[in-house]
Design a protein around this motif. Structure first.
Motif, PDB file in Angstrom:
ATOM      1  N   GLU A 251       0.804  -1.224   0.000  1.00 51.54           N
ATOM      2  CA  GLU A 251       0.000   0.000   0.000  1.00 51.54           C
ATOM      3  C   GLU A 251       0.836   1.273   0.000  1.00 51.54           C
ATOM      4  O   GLU A 251       0.309   2.372  -0.148  1.00 51.54           O
ATOM      5  N   GLY A 287     -12.157   1.733  -3.657  1.00 51.86           N
ATOM      6  CA  GLY A 287     -11.880   0.301  -3.699  1.00 51.86           C
ATOM      7  C   GLY A 287     -10.557  -0.043  -3.043  1.00 51.86           C
ATOM      8  O   GLY A 287     -10.449  -1.018  -2.287  1.00 51.86           O
ATOM      9  N   VAL A 288      -9.526   0.747  -3.323  1.00 48.12           N
ATOM     10  CA  VAL A 288      -8.208   0.513  -2.727  1.00 48.12           C
ATOM     11  C   VAL A 288      -8.268   0.691  -1.217  1.00 48.12           C
ATOM     12  O   VAL A 288      -7.692  -0.092  -0.455  1.00 48.12           O
ATOM     13  N   LYS A 290     -10.853   0.331   0.838  1.00 55.40           N
ATOM     14  CA  LYS A 290     -11.561  -0.773   1.478  1.00 55.40           C
ATOM     15  C   LYS A 290     -10.732  -2.045   1.457  1.00 55.40           C
ATOM     16  O   LYS A 290     -10.711  -2.810   2.419  1.00 55.40           O
ATOM     17  N   ARG A 291     -10.037  -2.256   0.339  1.00 56.26           N
ATOM     18  CA  ARG A 291      -9.261  -3.492   0.212  1.00 56.26           C
ATOM     19  C   ARG A 291      -8.130  -3.552   1.239  1.00 56.26           C
ATOM     20  O   ARG A 291      -7.761  -4.633   1.690  1.00 56.26           O
ATOM     21  N   GLU A 294      -9.938  -5.215   4.013  1.00 53.19           N
ATOM     22  CA  GLU A 294     -10.545  -6.509   3.714  1.00 53.19           C
ATOM     23  C   GLU A 294      -9.505  -7.598   3.503  1.00 53.19           C
ATOM     24  O   GLU A 294      -9.703  -8.738   3.918  1.00 53.19           O
ATOM     25  N   ARG A 295      -8.387  -7.254   2.867  1.00 59.80           N
ATOM     26  CA  ARG A 295      -7.400  -8.305   2.618  1.00 59.80           C
ATOM     27  C   ARG A 295      -6.692  -8.737   3.900  1.00 59.80           C
ATOM     28  O   ARG A 295      -5.983  -9.739   3.919  1.00 59.80           O
ATOM     29  N   HIS A 328      -3.821   1.431 -12.401  1.00 60.93           N
ATOM     30  CA  HIS A 328      -4.651   2.053 -11.369  1.00 60.93           C
ATOM     31  C   HIS A 328      -4.789   3.559 -11.612  1.00 60.93           C
ATOM     32  O   HIS A 328      -3.853   4.224 -12.032  1.00 60.93           O
ATOM     33  N   CYS A 366     -14.090  -0.996  11.141  1.00 58.19           N
ATOM     34  CA  CYS A 366     -13.818  -2.376  10.724  1.00 58.19           C
ATOM     35  C   CYS A 366     -13.634  -3.283  11.932  1.00 58.19           C
ATOM     36  O   CYS A 366     -13.217  -2.847  13.010  1.00 58.19           O
ATOM     37  N   ASP A 393      -4.218 -12.361   1.353  1.00 53.27           N
ATOM     38  CA  ASP A 393      -5.505 -11.841   0.889  1.00 53.27           C
ATOM     39  C   ASP A 393      -6.626 -12.589   1.598  1.00 53.27           C
ATOM     40  O   ASP A 393      -6.926 -13.738   1.287  1.00 53.27           O
ATOM     41  N   SER A 395      -9.734 -11.307   1.811  1.00 53.43           N
ATOM     42  CA  SER A 395     -11.009 -10.710   1.385  1.00 53.43           C
ATOM     43  C   SER A 395     -11.808 -11.747   0.608  1.00 53.43           C
ATOM     44  O   SER A 395     -11.311 -12.342  -0.341  1.00 53.43           O
ATOM     45  N   GLU A 397     -15.801 -12.578  -0.959  1.00 55.74           N
ATOM     46  CA  GLU A 397     -17.188 -12.177  -1.164  1.00 55.74           C
ATOM     47  C   GLU A 397     -18.140 -13.186  -0.538  1.00 55.74           C
ATOM     48  O   GLU A 397     -19.229 -12.838  -0.108  1.00 55.74           O
TER      49      GLU A 397
END
Length: 1084
Positions: A251, A287-288, A290-291, A294-295, A328, A366, A393, A395, A397
């Protein structure tokens, strides 16, 4: 009046000192804090602050003039909000810390979106607290038990303490009590801390973590290199608020590295049900952002979002550069009212032209979705495995996928962290895994099984093929859905008539495919009268046991052995569907002529990860089936057993043990016995009764294994990292698992064996499985397998089990039982279509080496006689006494060789000696053109390594090619084994053994000359065992006397010589030496 005059005089002096410089102002403020901390001067100091604020209230240039400022922050309009009635805080700021601004105000607004109970009575930490206003506001409004305000800037911490006293006492210096009769001093503390280091170092567990942490658009690796002290420059201390250093996370490229580190540190110290709340600038895109959470295994909820103008002095050109080389796109807006995002390049151009750009600012809440497991995963990663955290990872669904994979990763992390090596596992299967299967059957299907009824196989196809090879029936009927991986020859043979002498040809199995529907299957059984039936149950018949019971009766009457497959009905679920076969087993024991096969494929994550189990309640058949795995596959991949074991464990973890007593099982009234059933094949009977296979003793026995071709030395850190990364990642591409290019180079570098691009690579979990397919090719070609005396006993037994034509090539003690040119010629002159097996460069079991010249002479002979050559490198790679040899050059050995057309060479190997993989197996075969590639593909039942294992192998091969790190580890292991060899040789020779000193590998052979003809008497648990020692019972005597497992002469193939392996765990090796001494004392 005098007091007021004195205070004014004191105030003037104070302001005069502050006006000199920021450092001078900080010194004055620090002295003021000392007076606030002292209960005797606290009231006076607080009153002084009151007058100071009044004096400077209207001075707009106070910050510039005196290098500090006192201002009010209004918290809310509604006086009834929260637990308190205060609507403003009085706060001091100085230039070297961040001022309260839009970022922090938006963050507080997001905190307000939570219900009032979110912080009540909780332990809270605020990261990057600045001047402390949010920490104080949280404590004032929501009454937490404790708030820790943390900041890396030491001046920020001092100012925060001043602000705490400003708000904990009123203008007259009297304490302000809340509804619980506590002051802010009881609830808030401030500490210097790099993110959560203070809490971690002081073992403080948190229930809430909040942080308004900046994003760094152009990280400067040198920014944190200076020593952080409160006497550093104001500019440097202000830069700390930006955490300019790279954080070592993926990141970082988005300026989010610091937040990523904060989240991972938060996972370490937060309680399982804790909540983390962070402010996130939306420039990288929602998206980045949140990820990032989540990851790392967190559920994310966006509490609040607004837009703020991008600071005019912020250079976003670094983001433009990132967009040049990356698909990106960052996310900006034109002004505060624009709702269509623009990329960094457009925003940069718009800003340069005088436009105002903005970006989203969001507050995320979170919470860990699998708290204990995720904490365990990150606990593993921080202990030397940080480099692979970017691959993690978590994350998902689909919650069902998360519920399966996260617990497994936690289990795997625990195994890799707590175990220095992978343990010895018997071919029957991992005991824990078999126990879990039996418990699942007992708990969910009420079938009273034990681990002793459950055998583990690499796959359903393997279980079926092994069962058929065990009995070698003249005719078998197999469900058409289950024949895909059976040998092509079985499915095309028409030899269904019984021969006159009631014998079949070599491997003369004929398989007839049949529909799964029970009435049609039964009609075929009655007409064809097969000796073995393998079938599943049609879905519409599977719920009840009627079809199964009908099949049991008919096969028993006909004299057929029955293998029932329940794979399609078996569910790994807490609410599994009813299965008629298991209903039957719940009330009735499984008849001796029947067995249950179940392939485990229905996991939520890996569609290609398979393992199977077979249930049999007939001990003889059960033992033979488990031996078939040992002979034909070697073992079942341990990682697969771990994965499904974890799934079973999760399904059993919430169940109360033994809540229901199993129903009393009825004994069937069976009129006919199994005497008419087909028995094991003659080759199977011979091997099972005579071959030296793995020792099986009761579960609690403490056997020491010096009879296993496995390295039990510590697993290197790079290997652990590669294993974990292979499972931690998602969406791994096929190219990332393609071992072939790296393996081609590995073979070239190691053996100077050039592999053309049209050569065929075959992979399997273990080299033994590939060897057996080569043996079948030899049988199909009508060849004879020629193996030197002193070859690996497992391979010899496997070849005999498959009923191949096999000749032992004599070897001589004076050359260390190595194969020589003359001995090879003497055999090949008498053999038609020879297949020659050569173990090298390191010979198993002797540990001696074939030189390049010796190999060239052997290959020259093989070419002259048109032999097909299997060069087995599986046991090579650890050479600790190579006597100055340069290694092999197979290209040079093969260059210019001429002879009969049948001559060809294949290379068999494994990646567990040359690369120190810590017990992780990976078998390969390289076949050049002309080596029966088509015939090999006819035997399709190989269990290929799972994608995670292929990924791991590729990583390790690439790591070795890049920096040779694993070779260094292998050399270290070689030195250790050389030291052990010296100790073992000395011990054996002192006890009367004649040792042939090896040059490499993990084993040594020795002759117990001093023991032959001597008597040994043993008494244990009231029983007595006595014998005269010879080469047929030396292994058994050693086992009975000391619990030490070695390989006897029947395994080594060398009369009178036994084998000992060296690569035991440290403590076990010392115990093994003690056992050798103990045995010597008992014989004497």
């Amino acid at each position: 009046m005098a007091a007021a005059s004195a205070m004014n005089g004191s105030m003037d002096e104070f302001l005069k000192q502050c006006s000199v410089s920021g450092d001078s102002a900080y010194t004055a403020l620090r002295s003021l804090l000392q007076r606030l901390e002292d209960p005797d001067t606290r009231t006076e100091a607080r009153v002084f602050l009151t007058h100071l604020q009044k004096k400077l209230h209207t001075d707009e240039r106070c910050l510039d003039t005196y290098h500090f400022q006192i201002q009010d922050i209004y918290l809310h309009r509604n006086q009834d909000s929260g637990y308190q009635n205060r609507n403003k805080l009085t706060m001091m700021v100085i230039p070297s810390i961040f001022m309260p601004e839009d970022w922090s105000f938006t963050f507080y607004e997001g905190l307000n979106r939570h219900p009032d109970s979110i912080f009540k009575d909780k332990t809270v930490a605020e990261l990057g607290c600045g001047n402390g206003w949010i920490s104080i506001a949280i404590a004032d409004k929501w009454l937490p038990s404790k708030v820790y305000g943390l900041d890396i800037n030491p001046r920020a911490v001092k100012i925060s303490w001043i602000n705490l006293y400003l708000n904990a006492f009123d203008e007259n210096g009297q304490p302000i009590y809340d509804t619980e009769n506590k002051t802010l001093l009881d609830r808030v503390e401030f500490y210097e801390s790099d993110l959560l280091s203070y809490c971690r170092d002081n073992h403080i567990e948190l229930e809430r973590i909040v942080g308004c942490i900046p994003q760094i658009l152009n990280p400067n690796p040198d920014a944190m290199s200076k020593l952080i002290t409160e006497n550093a420059s104001e500019e440097f201390l202000h830069s700390l608020s930006n955490y300019c250093a790279l954080q070592g996370f993926v990141e970082d490229q988005f300026g989010l590295g610091l937040i990523a580190r904060a989240v991972e540190e938060g996972i370490d110290v937060i309680k399982p049900m804790g909540i983390m709340i962070f402010n996130m600038g939306g420039r990288p895109g929602q998206g980045v952002c949140k990820r990032l959470f989540e990851r790392r295994g967190l559920r994310v909820n966006k509490l609040w979002q607004t837009k703020i103008l991008q600071a005019s002095d912020t250079d976003i050109s670094a983001l433009v550069e990132i967009e040049k080389n990356n698909p990106h796109r960052f996310e900006f807006f034109m002004g505060l009212v624009g709702d269509q995002p623009i990329c960094a390049r457009t925003a940069w151009a718009f800003g340069k032209a005088g436009g105002r750009i903005s970006h989203a600012l969001s507050v995320y809440s979170c919470q860990l979705r699998h708290p204990n497991q995720v904490k365990k995963i990150f606990g593993f990663l921080k202990n030397g495995f940080h480099d692979i955290s970017n691959s993690l990872d978590l994350s998902f669904e689909d919650d069902s996928v998360a519920d399966e994979k996260i617990p497994f990763l936690a289990y795997l992390a625990g195994v890799l962290k707590s175990s220095s090596r992978f343990p010895y596992e018997p071919p029957t299967g991992n005991k824990r895994f078999r126990d879990l299967i039996a418990s699942f059957m007992k708990t969910y299907h009420h079938v009273p099984l034990t681990a002793d009824n459950v055998a583990i196989f690499p796959s359903r196809g393997t279980a079926i093929e092994n069962s058929l090879r065990l009995f070698t029936p003249r005719l078998a009927i197999v469900d058409e859905h289950l024949t895909r991986n059976l040998p092509r020859q079985w499915l095309t043979s028409l030899e269904i008539e019984q021969t006159r002498d009631n014998k079949t040809s070599i491997d003369g199995i004929t398989v007839i495919e049949a529909p799964r529907q029970s009435d049609l299957m039964i009609e075929l059984i009655k007409k064809l009268r097969p000796q073995v039936v393998v079938t599943g149950i049609a879905q519409f018949e599977a719920v009840t046991s009627s079809a199964f019971e009908h099949l049991l009766r008919v096969t028993r009457e006909i004299g057929s052995r029955l293998f029932i497959d329940i794979s399609d009905q078996f569910e790994l679920s807490s609410l599994p569907s009813s299965i008629g076969v298991l209903k039957y087993l719940a009330k009735t024991p499984l008849p001796s002529h029947a067995a249950i096969i179940c392939g485990l494929l229905k996991n939520q994550v890996y569609t290609d990860l398979e393992v199977a189990f077979v249930i049999s309640e007939e001990q003889t058949v059960f033992d033979a089936l488990t031996r078939s795995v040992e002979l034909l596959q070697g073992n079942t991949a341990l990682i697969s057993q771990y994965y499904y074991g974890c799934v079973f464990h999760e399904l059993l973890s919430f169940q109360l043990p033994d809540r229901r007593q199993p129903a009393e099982r009825e004994t069937e009234d069976v009129k006919s016995s199994d005497t008419g059933m087909i028995g094991f094949s003659s080759s199977a009977i011979s091997v099972l009764s005579q071959a030296e296979l793995s020792v099986r003793l009761p579960e609690k026995s403490t056997l020491l294994h010096m009879d296993v071709d496995q390295i039990f030395l510590p697993t290197p850190t790079p290997v652990k990292a590669a294993i974990f990364e292979s499972f931690a990642r998602q969406n791994v591409t096929e190219s990332e698992c393609d071992v072939t290019p790296s393996l081609r180079q590995f073979i070239k570098n190691t053996y100077n064996f050039s592999v053309e691009h049209n050569a065929e690579f075959i992979y399997a979990d273990f080299p033994l499985a590939i060897f057996n397919k080569l043996v079948l090719c030899c049988i199909e070609e009508g060849g004879t397998l020629c193996m030197p005396a002193g070859s690996n006993g497992n391979y010899v037994s496997a070849a005999k089990f498959l009923n191949t034509s096999i000749i032992s090539i004599p070897t001589r003690a004076e050359v260390g039982f190595k194969l020589t040119e003359n001995q090879l010629i003497s055999v090949l002159e008498t053999v038609d279509k020879p297949w020659v097996y050569i173990s090298g460069p390191t010979i198993n079991p002797t540990g001696l080496l074939y030189t390049n010249e010796e190999m060239k002479s052997l290959l020259t002979v093989c070419a002259r006689y048109g032999a097909r050559v299997i060069i087995d490198t599986s046991f090579s790679g650890i050479e600790f006494n190579d006597q100055g040899q340069d290694g092999w050059n197979l290209d040079a050995c093969l260059a210019g060789l001429t002879g009969k057309p049948g001559f060809s060479v294949c290379l068999l190997g494994g990646l567990f000696y040359k690369l120190p993989t810590g017990g992780l197996a990976y078998g390969f075969l390289v076949m050049k053109l002309g080596f029966l590639a088509d015939s090999f593909r006819g035997f399709s039942g190989l269990n290929k390594p799972h994608s995670t294992i292929r990924y791991t192998a590729k990583k390790l091969l690439e790591l070795e090619e890049q920096n040779g790190e694993l070779s260094g580890v292998a050399q270290g292991q070689g030195k250790l084994l050389a030291t052990r060899l010296k100790r073992l040789k000395e011990t054996l020779e002192n006890c009367g053994w004649e040792v042939i000193e090896p040059c490499g590998g993990v084993s040594v052979i020795a002759k117990p000359s001093a023991y032959f003809g001597k008597n040994i008497k043993l008494e244990k648990d009231g029983s007595r065992w006595e014998t005269v020692l010879d080469d047929t019972n030396i292994r058994e005597a050693m086992l009975r006397a000391t619990d030490l497992c070695i390989n006897g002469p029947s395994w080594t193939g060398i009369p009178n010589y036994c084998r000992f392996t060296l690569a035991l765990e440290d403590g076990y090796f010392g115990r093994a030496l003690d056992c050798i001494v103990k045995f010597n004392q008992l014989v004497k």
